[in-house]
Scaffold this motif. Structure first.
Motif, short mmCIF file in Angstrom:
data_model
loop_
_atom_site.label_atom_id
_atom_site.label_comp_id
_atom_site.label_asym_id
_atom_site.label_seq_id
_atom_site.Cartn_x
_atom_site.Cartn_y
_atom_site.Cartn_z
N PHE A 368 53.09 0.98 -31.18
CA PHE A 368 53.72 0.06 -30.23
C PHE A 368 54.30 0.83 -29.04
N GLN A 369 55.06 1.89 -29.32
CA GLN A 369 55.69 2.64 -28.22
C GLN A 369 54.68 3.44 -27.41
N SER A 370 53.67 4.01 -28.07
CA SER A 370 52.63 4.72 -27.32
C SER A 370 51.89 3.78 -26.39
N LEU A 371 51.65 2.56 -26.85
CA LEU A 371 51.00 1.55 -26.02
C LEU A 371 51.84 1.23 -24.79
N VAL A 372 53.15 1.03 -24.97
CA VAL A 372 54.01 0.71 -23.83
C VAL A 372 54.05 1.88 -22.85
N TYR A 373 54.15 3.11 -23.35
CA TYR A 373 54.14 4.28 -22.47
C TYR A 373 52.83 4.36 -21.69
N TRP A 374 51.72 4.06 -22.34
CA TRP A 374 50.43 4.10 -21.64
C TRP A 374 50.41 3.07 -20.52
N VAL A 375 50.91 1.87 -20.78
CA VAL A 375 50.95 0.84 -19.74
C VAL A 375 51.81 1.29 -18.57
N ILE A 376 52.99 1.86 -18.87
CA ILE A 376 53.86 2.37 -17.80
C ILE A 376 53.13 3.46 -17.01
N GLY A 377 52.48 4.38 -17.72
CA GLY A 377 51.76 5.46 -17.05
C GLY A 377 50.62 4.97 -16.20
N ALA A 378 50.06 3.81 -16.53
CA ALA A 378 48.95 3.25 -15.75
C ALA A 378 49.42 2.57 -14.47
N LEU A 379 50.73 2.38 -14.33
CA LEU A 379 51.26 1.70 -13.14
C LEU A 379 51.45 2.63 -11.96
N ALA A 380 51.48 3.94 -12.19
CA ALA A 380 51.67 4.92 -11.11
C ALA A 380 51.18 6.27 -11.61
N ASP A 381 51.06 7.23 -10.70
CA ASP A 381 50.63 8.57 -11.09
C ASP A 381 51.61 9.67 -10.68
N ASN A 382 52.56 9.38 -9.79
CA ASN A 382 53.44 10.45 -9.33
C ASN A 382 54.71 10.52 -10.16
N SER A 383 55.27 11.72 -10.24
CA SER A 383 56.40 12.00 -11.12
C SER A 383 57.65 11.23 -10.74
N GLU A 384 57.92 11.07 -9.43
CA GLU A 384 59.15 10.40 -8.99
C GLU A 384 59.18 8.95 -9.46
N THR A 385 58.11 8.23 -9.23
CA THR A 385 58.05 6.82 -9.62
C THR A 385 58.11 6.67 -11.13
N LEU A 386 57.35 7.49 -11.84
CA LEU A 386 57.29 7.34 -13.29
C LEU A 386 58.59 7.76 -13.97
N SER A 387 59.35 8.68 -13.39
CA SER A 387 60.65 9.02 -13.96
C SER A 387 61.57 7.81 -13.91
N ARG A 388 61.49 7.04 -12.81
CA ARG A 388 62.32 5.84 -12.70
C ARG A 388 61.82 4.74 -13.63
N TYR A 389 60.51 4.54 -13.69
CA TYR A 389 59.95 3.52 -14.58
C TYR A 389 60.32 3.80 -16.04
N ASN A 390 60.16 5.06 -16.45
CA ASN A 390 60.48 5.41 -17.83
C ASN A 390 61.97 5.33 -18.11
N GLY A 391 62.78 5.67 -17.10
CA GLY A 391 64.22 5.53 -17.25
C GLY A 391 64.62 4.07 -17.44
N PHE A 392 63.99 3.19 -16.68
CA PHE A 392 64.25 1.76 -16.82
C PHE A 392 63.87 1.29 -18.22
N TYR A 393 62.72 1.71 -18.69
CA TYR A 393 62.25 1.35 -20.04
C TYR A 393 63.25 1.81 -21.10
N LYS A 394 63.70 3.07 -21.00
CA LYS A 394 64.64 3.58 -22.00
C LYS A 394 65.99 2.90 -21.90
N GLY A 395 66.39 2.52 -20.68
CA GLY A 395 67.67 1.83 -20.52
C GLY A 395 67.67 0.49 -21.22
N VAL A 396 66.63 -0.30 -20.99
CA VAL A 396 66.53 -1.62 -21.64
C VAL A 396 66.37 -1.44 -23.14
N GLN A 397 65.57 -0.49 -23.56
CA GLN A 397 65.37 -0.21 -24.97
C GLN A 397 66.69 0.10 -25.66
#
Length: 489
Positions: A368-397
């Motif tokens: 389940f979590q690997s799937l969600v991370y893959w979806v997040i990773g598919a939304l962008a490729d650069n480190s700045e954007t993905l650090s924020r996306y992943n931070g948002f995911y972990k915050g809600v989690q």
């Protein structure tokens, strides 16, 4: 796991030498962040999986976890911006140090039975975990090439959860002859602290994204640093990002079920040494699950969108079957009719069913979590954007986890109700993730331009706007990594 094609891509780029094992390669860097999480969150997971932090009374651990996830929910969201400002080494080292303090607080609790230190350490760990996981998410999803993100997520998840396997062996071995004991001994907590300290040291080996060269010759970012104002603006924009809105139910659900699985399945159904035994297989199942779903997400079909939709379908079917098995098991006991404690050596066939169920819970968690991370990773490729996306995911989690650990414990919510809520939350996530993949994931492996920010606008080009562009003429060679390593030592 398979890295087919990566070596060929590397060979086409001057200076890469065709090697996957360059110090500045995604393979090495993702492996290093995996080792960091092996030592810190991996050991924390093993400790939490004991039920009650290894204590007979779970109250102190539940209160500490509430404080942990409350601060984690805030610093998870802020963590991406902090990572973009300070870079991986400082951010990860600070995060790792708080894990050591948390394990130490239970060593203290073993002697003084005072919750104050454990709750304070839990709150500080929430801050540190927010920093660590935002950085980890950015590294894991932005360092690999778009076509191999599932593979590298699996690589990370395997190394990370091997920490849970080793962490499960620690209380199992150290408490093996204490059949009637209910709390783990001092040696268990001290061993956890040693591993966590090692993780803090390993974090200094992580390279910043501007020094990492993918196997196709591209860099992970063309931005060198950010500032507080820029990051504050970009973090606020996350809350009106429709893509992230579709991830919220999955994020909320992904740690919500831990309190049920750890305390009310492993904690209630098994004795102390068997809980450690079970955790070895729970986290081992995560390694299997992450590799399996990673293969589907990277190699099953030519179309990336199709791979994502098929992956969601597989996890949905498997998740439904596992929660149905959990329901059958839960109907046998309740808070008012506690089960007999099972022992892996003495309970015979009675042990088999609950053990397999707990193993399957670990399998589903990783997929389940690997799937969600893959979806997040598919939304962008650069480190700045993905650090924020992943931070948002972990915050809600973490907000979901805080509610689970405190509300459930304080209100003594019936176990059957807990299971139904967990099952409903994960089930709600699947169609929303499918909509997101269908609408936002592109088949050409170019989900977003590297220069885009969360707002969809190009990043500012000048230092005064909070960014400094790298010299684009800098060669992408192994020399970059060796120079960086020299500086760090």
């Amino acid at each position: 796991m398979g890295f087919a094609g990566d070596e060929e891509a590397a060979a086409e780029v001057p200076g890469l030498g065709g090697s996957l094992f360059r110090y500045n390669s995604p393979l090495v860097q993702v492996s290093l962040i995996g080792l960091v999480c092996f030592c810190c969150p991996g050991m924390f997971n093993a400790l939490s999986g004991m039920g009650g932090g290894g204590q007979v009374d779970p109250t102190a651990a539940n209160n500490a976890n509430t404080a942990l996830y409350a601060t984690f929910s805030i610093f998870g969201i802020l963590g991406g911006g902090i990572y973009n400002i300070f870079g991986p080494r400082i951010t990860l080292a600070i995060g790792c140090s708080t894990y050591v303090l948390y394990a130490g607080s239970f060593l203290y609790y073993n002697h003084h039975k005072d919750q104050t230190f454990a709750i304070t350490a839990g709150a500080l760990l929430g801050i540190g975990a927010g920093l660590l996981w935002a950085g980890q998410g950015a590294i894991m999803t932005s360092y690999p090439t778009p076509a191999r993100k599932g593979t590298y997520i699996s690589l990370f998840w395997t190394i990370f959860n091997f920490g849970g396997v080793i962490g499960g062996f620690i209380p199992f071995i150290l408490n093996y002859h204490r059949e009637n004991a209910e709390s783990v001994d001092d040696k268990t907590y001290i061993t956890f602290m040693c591993f966590m300290s090692a993780g803090a040291l390993i974090s200094f080996a992580i390279l910043p994204p501007d020094r990492v060269v993918r196997d196709d010759g591209t860099r992970c970012t063309n931005i060198k640093y950010s500032n507080v104002t820029t990051e504050a603006i970009e973090i606020l924009k996350l809350f009106r990002n429709w893509k992230l809105s579709l991830i919220i139910p999955a994020a909320w659900a992904s740690n919500f079920f831990y309190s049920y699985q750890f305390d009310n399945v492993n904690g209630l159904m098994f004795n102390l040494r068997t809980r450690g035994f079970n955790n070895v297989f729970y986290w081992g199942a995560q390694m299997i699950g992450s590799v399996a779903i990673g293969y589907v997400l990277d190699f099953s079909f030519k179309s990336r969108r199709t791979r994502g939709l098929v992956g969601i379908g597989i996890v949905a079917v498997l998740g439904t079957a596992i929660w149905a098995g959990g329901l059958a098991n839960q109907l046998n006991y309740s808070l008012h009719k506690l089960p007999k404690r099972l022992d892996f050596k003495k309970s015979g066939n009675e042990f088999a069913g609950p053990f397999v169920l707990y193993f399957c819970y670990g399998l589903l968690d990783a997929m389940f979590q690997s799937l969600v991370y893959w979806v997040i990773g598919a939304l962008a490729d650069n480190s700045e954007t993905l650090s924020r996306y992943n931070g948002f995911y972990k915050g809600v989690q973490s907000a979901g986890a805080a509610v689970a650990w405190q509300v459930v414990d304080k209100n003594k919510v019936p176990l059957l109700n807990q299971l139904i809520v967990n099952w409903a939350l994960t089930t709600l996530s699947y169609p929303l993730l499918a909509v997101l993949v269908y609408m936002a994931v592109k088949d050409d492996n170019k989900s977003a331009k590297d220069a885009e920010t969360d707002s969809g606008l190009p990043p500012p080009a000048s230092v005064k706007d909070g960014y400094k562009e790298l010299d684009k003429s800098a060669p992408a060679t192994e020399k970059d990594a060796s120079l960086e390593l020299g500086k760090s030592t």
